[in-house]
Write an enzyme that holds these catalytic residues in place. Structure first.
Site, PDB file in Angstrom:
ATOM      1  N   GLY A   1       0.571  -3.701  -5.986  1.00  0.00           N
ATOM      2  CA  GLY A   1       0.866  -2.936  -4.767  1.00  0.00           C
ATOM      3  C   GLY A   1       1.275  -3.842  -3.609  1.00  0.00           C
ATOM      4  N   ILE A   2       1.004  -3.360  -2.385  1.00  0.00           N
ATOM      5  CA  ILE A   2       1.362  -4.104  -1.180  1.00  0.00           C
ATOM      6  C   ILE A   2       0.100  -4.753  -0.622  1.00  0.00           C
ATOM      7  CG2 ILE A   2       2.604  -3.891   1.022  1.00  0.00           C
ATOM      8  CD1 ILE A   2       2.541  -0.797   0.527  1.00  0.00           C
ATOM      9  N   GLY A   3       0.257  -5.856   0.104  1.00  0.00           N
ATOM     10  CA  GLY A   3      -0.852  -6.376   0.903  1.00  0.00           C
ATOM     11  C   GLY A   3      -1.433  -7.665   0.390  1.00  0.00           C
ATOM     12  N   ALA A   4      -2.556  -8.041   1.039  1.00  0.00           N
ATOM     13  CA  ALA A   4      -3.135  -9.358   0.815  1.00  0.00           C
ATOM     14  C   ALA A   4      -3.660  -9.531  -0.613  1.00  0.00           C
ATOM     15  CB  ALA A   4      -4.255  -9.590   1.815  1.00  0.00           C
TER      16      ALA A   4
ATOM     17  N   GLU B   1       5.917  -0.079  -9.092  1.00  0.00           N
ATOM     18  CA  GLU B   1       6.447   0.834  -8.084  1.00  0.00           C
ATOM     19  C   GLU B   1       7.254   0.050  -7.044  1.00  0.00           C
ATOM     20  OE1 GLU B   1       3.421   3.456  -6.858  1.00  0.00           O
ATOM     21  OE2 GLU B   1       3.736   2.955  -4.771  1.00  0.00           O
TER      22      GLU B   1
ATOM     23  N   GLY C   1       1.320   5.524  -6.090  1.00  0.00           N
ATOM     24  CA  GLY C   1       1.507   5.424  -7.535  1.00  0.00           C
ATOM     25  C   GLY C   1       0.254   5.006  -8.273  1.00  0.00           C
TER      26      GLY C   1
HETATM   27  N1  COA Z   1     -15.864   3.112   4.650  1.00  0.00           N
HETATM   28  C1  COA Z   1     -15.349   3.242   5.885  1.00  0.00           C
HETATM   29  N2  COA Z   1     -14.199   2.671   6.280  1.00  0.00           N
HETATM   30  C2  COA Z   1     -13.553   1.943   5.368  1.00  0.00           C
HETATM   31  C3  COA Z   1     -14.018   1.761   4.072  1.00  0.00           C
HETATM   32  C4  COA Z   1     -15.243   2.362   3.736  1.00  0.00           C
HETATM   33  N3  COA Z   1     -15.755   2.200   2.521  1.00  0.00           N
HETATM   34  N4  COA Z   1     -13.164   0.984   3.399  1.00  0.00           N
HETATM   35  C5  COA Z   1     -12.177   0.688   4.233  1.00  0.00           C
HETATM   36  N5  COA Z   1     -12.406   1.264   5.431  1.00  0.00           N
HETATM   37  C6  COA Z   1     -11.586   1.142   6.624  1.00  0.00           C
HETATM   38  C7  COA Z   1     -11.387  -0.314   6.964  1.00  0.00           C
HETATM   39  O1  COA Z   1     -12.414  -0.800   7.809  1.00  0.00           O
HETATM   40  C8  COA Z   1     -10.055  -0.294   7.649  1.00  0.00           C
HETATM   41  O2  COA Z   1     -10.192   0.171   8.986  1.00  0.00           O
HETATM   42  P1  COA Z   1      -9.549  -0.668  10.181  1.00  0.00           P
HETATM   43  O3  COA Z   1      -8.092  -0.691   9.881  1.00  0.00           O
HETATM   44  O4  COA Z   1      -9.932   0.133  11.366  1.00  0.00           O
HETATM   45  O5  COA Z   1     -10.217  -2.003  10.074  1.00  0.00           O
HETATM   46  C9  COA Z   1      -9.307   0.796   6.914  1.00  0.00           C
HETATM   47  O6  COA Z   1     -10.287   1.623   6.315  1.00  0.00           O
HETATM   48  C10 COA Z   1      -8.382   0.250   5.837  1.00  0.00           C
HETATM   49  O7  COA Z   1      -9.109  -0.483   4.916  1.00  0.00           O
HETATM   50  P2  COA Z   1      -8.477  -1.635   4.034  1.00  0.00           P
HETATM   51  O8  COA Z   1      -9.177  -1.684   2.754  1.00  0.00           O
HETATM   52  O9  COA Z   1      -8.386  -2.878   4.830  1.00  0.00           O
HETATM   53  O10 COA Z   1      -6.994  -1.075   3.847  1.00  0.00           O
HETATM   54  P3  COA Z   1      -5.771  -1.620   3.096  1.00  0.00           P
HETATM   55  O11 COA Z   1      -4.676  -1.664   4.062  1.00  0.00           O
HETATM   56  O12 COA Z   1      -6.074  -2.852   2.302  1.00  0.00           O
HETATM   57  O13 COA Z   1      -5.474  -0.434   2.077  1.00  0.00           O
HETATM   58  C11 COA Z   1      -6.062   1.327   0.561  1.00  0.00           C
HETATM   59  C12 COA Z   1      -6.382  -0.071   1.071  1.00  0.00           C
HETATM   60  C13 COA Z   1      -6.971   1.630  -0.585  1.00  0.00           C
HETATM   61  C14 COA Z   1      -6.221   2.345   1.662  1.00  0.00           C
HETATM   62  C15 COA Z   1      -4.570   1.310   0.069  1.00  0.00           C
HETATM   63  O14 COA Z   1      -4.433   0.368  -0.923  1.00  0.00           O
HETATM   64  C16 COA Z   1      -4.115   2.661  -0.447  1.00  0.00           C
HETATM   65  O15 COA Z   1      -3.725   3.510   0.323  1.00  0.00           O
HETATM   66  N6  COA Z   1      -4.206   2.877  -1.779  1.00  0.00           N
HETATM   67  C17 COA Z   1      -3.814   4.140  -2.396  1.00  0.00           C
HETATM   68  C18 COA Z   1      -2.391   4.133  -2.863  1.00  0.00           C
HETATM   69  C19 COA Z   1      -2.115   3.145  -3.937  1.00  0.00           C
HETATM   70  O16 COA Z   1      -2.996   2.605  -4.578  1.00  0.00           O
HETATM   71  N7  COA Z   1      -0.863   2.885  -4.196  1.00  0.00           N
HETATM   72  C20 COA Z   1      -0.505   2.017  -5.283  1.00  0.00           C
HETATM   73  C21 COA Z   1       0.671   1.240  -5.265  1.00  0.00           C
HETATM   74  S1  COA Z   1       1.377   0.722  -3.721  1.00  0.00           S
END
Ligand code: COA
Length: 443
Positions: A215-218, A238, A336
């Site tokens: 996916g995207i990100g760190a 994807e 995805g």
């Molecule tokens: N309880 C409360 N808040 C939470 C949390 C939890 N368990 N887990 C994360 N958060 C909050 C974080 O603190 C953060 O908030 P902030 O931005 O105010 O600091 C926010 O939610 C995002 O969390 P983070 O894990 O850093 O997000 P991310 O940018 O790394 O994205 C997903 C993680 C899971 C949201 C993202 O990968 C996603 O949308 N996945 C679904 C779609 C997917 O998997 N696509 C696949 C191919 S691209």
């Protein structure tokens, strides 16, 4: 008629193109960094000419100005994936969210669950035969254009010409707006020590010759850091971002052991910097296809040794994954994730990985929890899950009992939350937590 004559006849200004949209139309906008800019700016500037235009979009990398408070009544946003510029609109009731697997969005258009009146897209300059490439975003953008009554295209010389099933002939386009802005970029993420440890743990599950979705990100970027010694990896994903370029250039990604689309990187959209876009331009190694092909679990499953890596917000002790909502609040979308988890699950020697930091919110919360927060949507079911990876290790859940999977997850939780999780485990399973197994893994 020569295609150049057709092209010239279709040329209009952004404002004139936007004037073709009627009140109550459903308008689908090109996705992610392929989002067209000028026609949207014109549409938003002339907002008073419209009533209740529905704007359908997924990952918005632009500012989604149509979703702002002052646009209420003129435009209503319908999102497949909320982001920083659209969450507030959804939370305050001005925008809607439609749950849908990424692979199934084209079907919503084709079968008119969501009938497309207007598609606004961004494409490359035409080639000598009059074909424009969808460039960085094919995904649902090409299918939406195929279903739309009206296609408005911003033709941008900076959009790379990316190959595959990724073209539209200018005779298919109704209105052409010439533009000249840089394609939007997504800068590589900063990778923390926790993310590096997760990347390293994920890499232990990836064998030479595997085909990857990232996916995207760190976290995906961190995984790529630890693949430098692997051999003959392939990509069926994807999306891809900058990290893939170096692995191709150093010969780690060759795609030569892929069991379908041998020698090719298969993707449905790209998101990165100009380095990635230049790499993809006219590159015969890369093929873009619509998302109902790339993300079709049956297509994905034809890749032997398919490995997908995705992330989540919370996972409960049964292995249920909440990846798109924080409690009742919709945070993003399924994207995805399930398409690839299902596809990898069906592939010969396939593996799916959920890779997460063990904590969230500056270590205040554990992502591994006894129960998902009230109202959270289950994105990936406990039946589909294989591996969960944190900075503390790898938990294998496939084929494991409820008791075993809960124990495996506790073993990779952050140490400061383990005793609380162990209490929950002992209460749930009416037995003493097995310290022998715990220490065997951690010593
Ligand atoms: N309880 C409360 N808040 C939470 C949390 C939890 N368990 N887990 C994360 N958060 C909050 C974080 O603190 C953060 O908030 P902030 O931005 O105010 O600091 C926010 O939610 C995002 O969390 P983070 O894990 O850093 O997000 P991310 O940018 O790394 O994205 C997903 C993680 C899971 C949201 C993202 O990968 C996603 O949308 N996945 C679904 C779609 C997917 O998997 N696509 C696949 C191919 S691209």
């Amino acid at each position: 008629m020569d295609w150049k004559e057709i092209y010239n006849k279709k040329l209009v200004s952004a404002q004139e193109a936007a004037s073709k949209i009627k009140s109550r139309d459903r308008v689908v906008i090109g996705h992610a960094v392929g989002e067209p800019k000028k026609v949207i700016e014109a549409m938003v500037r002339d907002n008073k000419k419209y009533a209740s235009v529905e704007i359908v979009h997924m990952v918005g990398m632009g500012e989604s100005t149509y979703a702002k408070e002052e646009m209420e009544g003129y435009f209503r946003h319908n999102s497949f994936f909320l982001g920083p510029f659209t969450r507030e609109a959804a939370y305050s009731g001005r925008a809607d969210f439609t749950p849908c697997f990424f692979s199934e969005i084209p079907r919503l258009f084709r079968e008119e669950y969501l009938k497309v009146d207007v598609a606004i897209i961004q494409v490359s300059n035409p080639d000598e035969h009059g074909f424009c490439s969808f460039g960085v975003s094919n995904d649902y953008t090409k299918p939406a254009a195929e279903c739309a009554n009206i296609i408005i295209a911003e033709v941008n010389p900076n959009m790379p010409r990316i190959l595959g099933d990724n073209f539209i002939h200018i005779s298919e386009i109704d209105y052409i707006v010439e533009v000249d802005y840089p394609v939007m970029e997504l800068k590589p993420s900063k990778i923390s020590d926790v993310e590096k440890a997760i990347g390293e743990n994920c890499a232990t599950l990836i064998e030479d010759g595997a085909t990857l979705q990232l996916g995207i990100g760190a976290i995906p970027d961190a995984v790529l850091l630890y693949l430098k010694d692997k051999k003959d990896l392939g990509i069926h994903s994807e999306m891809i971002s900058d990290g893939v370029v170096e692995l191709v250039e150093t010969g780690v990604i060759t795609n030569k052991r892929k069991s379908i689309h041998k020698d090719k990187i298969i993707v449905t959209f790209l998101m990165g910097t100009k380095k990635l876009y230049d790499f993809a331009n006219n590159n015969s190694m890369i093929e873009m296809h619509p998302v109902d092909y790339v993300n079709d679990p049956c297509v994905i499953s034809k890749n032997d040794n398919m490995i997908c890596i995705n992330s989540c917000i919370q996972i409960d002790l049964m292995g249920q994954v909440a990846a798109e909502s924080i409690g009742l609040k919709q945070f993003s979308g399924v994207g995805g994730q399930v398409d690839f988890i299902r596809g990898a699950g069906m592939a010969s020697k396939g593996k799916s990985i959920i890779a997460i930091p063990s904590t969230a919110s500056n270590e205040k919360l554990s992502r591994i929890v006894p129960f998902l927060d009230e109202g959270a949507a289950v994105t990936t079911s406990r039946n589909d899950i294989h591996y969960v990876v944190t900075e503390y290790g790898v938990a294998e859940l496939r084929g494991k009992t409820l008791k075993e999977r809960a124990r495996a997850l506790i073993n990779i939780a952050h140490p400061k939350f383990r005793s609380e999780l162990i209490n929950q485990w002992e209460e749930r399973f009416k037995s003493k937590f097995d310290y022998f197994i715990y220490y065997k893994i951690h010593k």
